[in-house]
Design a protein around this motif. Sequence first.
Motif, PDB file in Angstrom:
ATOM      1  N   ALA A  75     -46.990  49.947 -26.337  1.00  5.37           N
ATOM      2  CA  ALA A  75     -47.604  50.034 -25.007  1.00  5.37           C
ATOM      3  C   ALA A  75     -46.825  51.000 -24.113  1.00  5.37           C
ATOM      4  O   ALA A  75     -47.412  51.768 -23.347  1.00  5.37           O
ATOM      5  CB  ALA A  75     -47.663  48.648 -24.366  1.00  5.37           C
ATOM      6  N   LEU A  76     -45.498  50.975 -24.238  1.00  7.78           N
ATOM      7  CA  LEU A  76     -44.655  51.868 -23.445  1.00  7.78           C
ATOM      8  C   LEU A  76     -44.906  53.325 -23.823  1.00  7.78           C
ATOM      9  O   LEU A  76     -45.049  54.186 -22.952  1.00  7.78           O
ATOM     10  CB  LEU A  76     -43.180  51.509 -23.643  1.00  7.78           C
ATOM     11  CG  LEU A  76     -42.154  52.388 -22.936  1.00  7.78           C
ATOM     12  CD1 LEU A  76     -42.380  52.405 -21.436  1.00  7.78           C
ATOM     13  CD2 LEU A  76     -40.741  51.931 -23.269  1.00  7.78           C
ATOM     14  N   VAL A  77     -44.981  53.603 -25.124  1.00  5.84           N
ATOM     15  CA  VAL A  77     -45.264  54.966 -25.585  1.00  5.84           C
ATOM     16  C   VAL A  77     -46.592  55.443 -24.999  1.00  5.84           C
ATOM     17  O   VAL A  77     -46.694  56.547 -24.459  1.00  5.84           O
ATOM     18  CB  VAL A  77     -45.296  55.048 -27.132  1.00  5.84           C
ATOM     19  CG1 VAL A  77     -45.809  56.405 -27.592  1.00  5.84           C
ATOM     20  CG2 VAL A  77     -43.915  54.779 -27.714  1.00  5.84           C
ATOM     21  N   SER A  78     -47.612  54.591 -25.085  1.00 10.49           N
ATOM     22  CA  SER A  78     -48.939  54.955 -24.564  1.00 10.49           C
ATOM     23  C   SER A  78     -48.900  55.194 -23.061  1.00 10.49           C
ATOM     24  O   SER A  78     -49.493  56.161 -22.564  1.00 10.49           O
ATOM     25  CB  SER A  78     -49.953  53.858 -24.881  1.00 10.49           C
ATOM     26  OG  SER A  78     -50.125  53.749 -26.266  1.00 10.49           O
ATOM     27  N   ALA A  79     -48.208  54.323 -22.337  1.00  9.23           N
ATOM     28  CA  ALA A  79     -48.132  54.454 -20.874  1.00  9.23           C
ATOM     29  C   ALA A  79     -47.439  55.755 -20.478  1.00  9.23           C
ATOM     30  O   ALA A  79     -47.878  56.450 -19.556  1.00  9.23           O
ATOM     31  CB  ALA A  79     -47.400  53.256 -20.279  1.00  9.23           C
ATOM     32  N   ILE A  80     -46.366  56.088 -21.194  1.00  8.33           N
ATOM     33  CA  ILE A  80     -45.637  57.321 -20.861  1.00  8.33           C
ATOM     34  C   ILE A  80     -46.477  58.539 -21.204  1.00  8.33           C
ATOM     35  O   ILE A  80     -46.565  59.488 -20.423  1.00  8.33           O
ATOM     36  CB  ILE A  80     -44.276  57.360 -21.591  1.00  8.33           C
ATOM     37  CG1 ILE A  80     -43.363  56.231 -21.101  1.00  8.33           C
ATOM     38  CG2 ILE A  80     -43.597  58.717 -21.366  1.00  8.33           C
ATOM     39  CD1 ILE A  80     -42.079  56.075 -21.903  1.00  8.33           C
ATOM     40  N   ARG A  81     -47.130  58.522 -22.364  1.00  6.62           N
ATOM     41  CA  ARG A  81     -47.969  59.668 -22.752  1.00  6.62           C
ATOM     42  C   ARG A  81     -49.131  59.843 -21.767  1.00  6.62           C
ATOM     43  O   ARG A  81     -49.493  60.960 -21.419  1.00  6.62           O
ATOM     44  CB  ARG A  81     -48.488  59.493 -24.175  1.00  6.62           C
ATOM     45  CG  ARG A  81     -47.423  59.691 -25.228  1.00  6.62           C
ATOM     46  CD  ARG A  81     -48.021  59.791 -26.621  1.00  6.62           C
ATOM     47  NE  ARG A  81     -47.012  59.780 -27.639  1.00  6.62           N
ATOM     48  CZ  ARG A  81     -46.228  60.802 -27.958  1.00  6.62           C
ATOM     49  NH1 ARG A  81     -46.343  61.937 -27.306  1.00  6.62           N
ATOM     50  NH2 ARG A  81     -45.337  60.697 -28.914  1.00  6.62           N
ATOM     51  N   LEU A  82     -49.694  58.739 -21.326  1.00  5.45           N
ATOM     52  CA  LEU A  82     -50.783  58.805 -20.353  1.00  5.45           C
ATOM     53  C   LEU A  82     -50.293  59.407 -19.039  1.00  5.45           C
ATOM     54  O   LEU A  82     -50.950  60.264 -18.452  1.00  5.45           O
ATOM     55  CB  LEU A  82     -51.351  57.403 -20.127  1.00  5.45           C
ATOM     56  CG  LEU A  82     -52.622  57.299 -19.311  1.00  5.45           C
ATOM     57  CD1 LEU A  82     -53.766  58.024 -20.013  1.00  5.45           C
ATOM     58  CD2 LEU A  82     -53.001  55.843 -19.096  1.00  5.45           C
ATOM     59  N   ALA A  83     -49.102  58.986 -18.601  1.00  7.71           N
ATOM     60  CA  ALA A  83     -48.539  59.505 -17.356  1.00  7.71           C
ATOM     61  C   ALA A  83     -48.247  61.003 -17.453  1.00  7.71           C
ATOM     62  O   ALA A  83     -48.336  61.727 -16.465  1.00  7.71           O
ATOM     63  CB  ALA A  83     -47.258  58.743 -17.001  1.00  7.71           C
ATOM     64  N   SER A  84     -47.926  61.463 -18.652  1.00  4.41           N
ATOM     65  CA  SER A  84     -47.609  62.886 -18.838  1.00  4.41           C
ATOM     66  C   SER A  84     -48.855  63.753 -18.864  1.00  4.41           C
ATOM     67  O   SER A  84     -48.770  64.968 -18.767  1.00  4.41           O
ATOM     68  CB  SER A  84     -46.831  63.093 -20.137  1.00  4.41           C
ATOM     69  OG  SER A  84     -47.704  62.974 -21.252  1.00  4.41           O
ATOM     70  N   GLY A  85     -50.010  63.114 -19.041  1.00  3.79           N
ATOM     71  CA  GLY A  85     -51.251  63.863 -19.131  1.00  3.79           C
ATOM     72  C   GLY A  85     -51.633  64.214 -20.556  1.00  3.79           C
ATOM     73  O   GLY A  85     -52.690  64.772 -20.808  1.00  3.79           O
ATOM     74  N   GLU A  86     -50.783  63.872 -21.526  1.00  2.00           N
ATOM     75  CA  GLU A  86     -51.060  64.216 -22.925  1.00  2.00           C
ATOM     76  C   GLU A  86     -52.298  63.502 -23.451  1.00  2.00           C
ATOM     77  O   GLU A  86     -53.077  64.076 -24.189  1.00  2.00           O
ATOM     78  CB  GLU A  86     -49.858  63.888 -23.810  1.00  2.00           C
ATOM     79  CG  GLU A  86     -50.062  64.364 -25.237  1.00  2.00           C
ATOM     80  CD  GLU A  86     -48.908  64.023 -26.141  1.00  2.00           C
ATOM     81  OE1 GLU A  86     -48.835  62.873 -26.576  1.00  2.00           O
ATOM     82  OE2 GLU A  86     -48.095  64.912 -26.407  1.00  2.00           O
ATOM     83  N   GLU A  87     -52.489  62.246 -23.056  1.00  2.00           N
ATOM     84  CA  GLU A  87     -53.653  61.481 -23.532  1.00  2.00           C
ATOM     85  C   GLU A  87     -54.949  62.129 -23.063  1.00  2.00           C
ATOM     86  O   GLU A  87     -55.942  62.128 -23.763  1.00  2.00           O
ATOM     87  CB  GLU A  87     -53.582  60.035 -23.055  1.00  2.00           C
ATOM     88  CG  GLU A  87     -52.450  59.243 -23.671  1.00  2.00           C
ATOM     89  CD  GLU A  87     -52.555  59.079 -25.170  1.00  2.00           C
ATOM     90  OE1 GLU A  87     -53.673  58.912 -25.699  1.00  2.00           O
ATOM     91  OE2 GLU A  87     -51.513  59.101 -25.840  1.00  2.00           O
ATOM     92  N   THR A  88     -54.931  62.696 -21.864  1.00  2.00           N
ATOM     93  CA  THR A  88     -56.118  63.375 -21.341  1.00  2.00           C
ATOM     94  C   THR A  88     -56.475  64.569 -22.220  1.00  2.00           C
ATOM     95  O   THR A  88     -57.633  64.780 -22.561  1.00  2.00           O
ATOM     96  CB  THR A  88     -55.870  63.863 -19.898  1.00  2.00           C
ATOM     97  OG1 THR A  88     -55.408  62.760 -19.125  1.00  2.00           O
ATOM     98  CG2 THR A  88     -57.128  64.425 -19.272  1.00  2.00           C
ATOM     99  N   ILE A  89     -55.463  65.324 -22.618  1.00  2.00           N
ATOM    100  CA  ILE A  89     -55.676  66.475 -23.496  1.00  2.00           C
ATOM    101  C   ILE A  89     -56.264  66.014 -24.823  1.00  2.00           C
ATOM    102  O   ILE A  89     -57.221  66.590 -25.329  1.00  2.00           O
ATOM    103  CB  ILE A  89     -54.348  67.239 -23.715  1.00  2.00           C
ATOM    104  CG1 ILE A  89     -53.875  67.861 -22.409  1.00  2.00           C
ATOM    105  CG2 ILE A  89     -54.497  68.305 -24.799  1.00  2.00           C
ATOM    106  CD1 ILE A  89     -52.445  68.358 -22.426  1.00  2.00           C
ATOM    107  N   ASP A  90     -55.719  64.944 -25.383  1.00  2.00           N
ATOM    108  CA  ASP A  90     -56.227  64.418 -26.649  1.00  2.00           C
ATOM    109  C   ASP A  90     -57.689  64.010 -26.523  1.00  2.00           C
ATOM    110  O   ASP A  90     -58.483  64.245 -27.429  1.00  2.00           O
ATOM    111  CB  ASP A  90     -55.390  63.220 -27.105  1.00  2.00           C
ATOM    112  CG  ASP A  90     -54.014  63.628 -27.589  1.00  2.00           C
ATOM    113  OD1 ASP A  90     -53.162  62.747 -27.703  1.00  2.00           O
ATOM    114  OD2 ASP A  90     -53.801  64.827 -27.839  1.00  2.00           O
ATOM    115  N   THR A  91     -58.052  63.389 -25.424  1.00  4.10           N
ATOM    116  CA  THR A  91     -59.427  62.965 -25.198  1.00  4.10           C
ATOM    117  C   THR A  91     -60.358  64.170 -25.171  1.00  4.10           C
ATOM    118  O   THR A  91     -61.434  64.146 -25.778  1.00  4.10           O
ATOM    119  CB  THR A  91     -59.547  62.191 -23.870  1.00  4.10           C
ATOM    120  OG1 THR A  91     -58.657  61.080 -23.907  1.00  4.10           O
ATOM    121  CG2 THR A  91     -60.961  61.691 -23.634  1.00  4.10           C
TER     122      THR A  91
END
Length: 108
Positions: A75-91
């Motif tokens: 959950a921490l990894v996901s939260a940090i990646r989301l905060a960095s904007g990386e998850e948005t790029i993946d989407t």
Amino acid sequence: MENNKKLLMQANRAAAVRQSLVDLISNGRAYSAEVSNILEDYYKILHSAKAIDKDIDAPEVDKYNPVYLAGALEALVSAIRLASGEETIDTENLKKEANGLKKQNLEL
């Protein structure tokens, strides 16, 4: 170094710590002293990430439940990646891939 890069470094660190914990669990050493060290790492990473982005949140963890700690690290990894904007790029990449597949299906 920009904040996104710092966050991604913390996310990678958390992912590596989680893998160490998963290895301990797999080898039947889930309740060893090493898990206490992993718990300390968890909170160090969380506090470091929160210093960069105060909105990052992750679960409180009890050191006597290594399986829960592994989930919290994920959950921490996901939260940090989301905060960095990386998850948005993946989407966005996933949407592009989906559109490409739709086009291929229509052509078939």
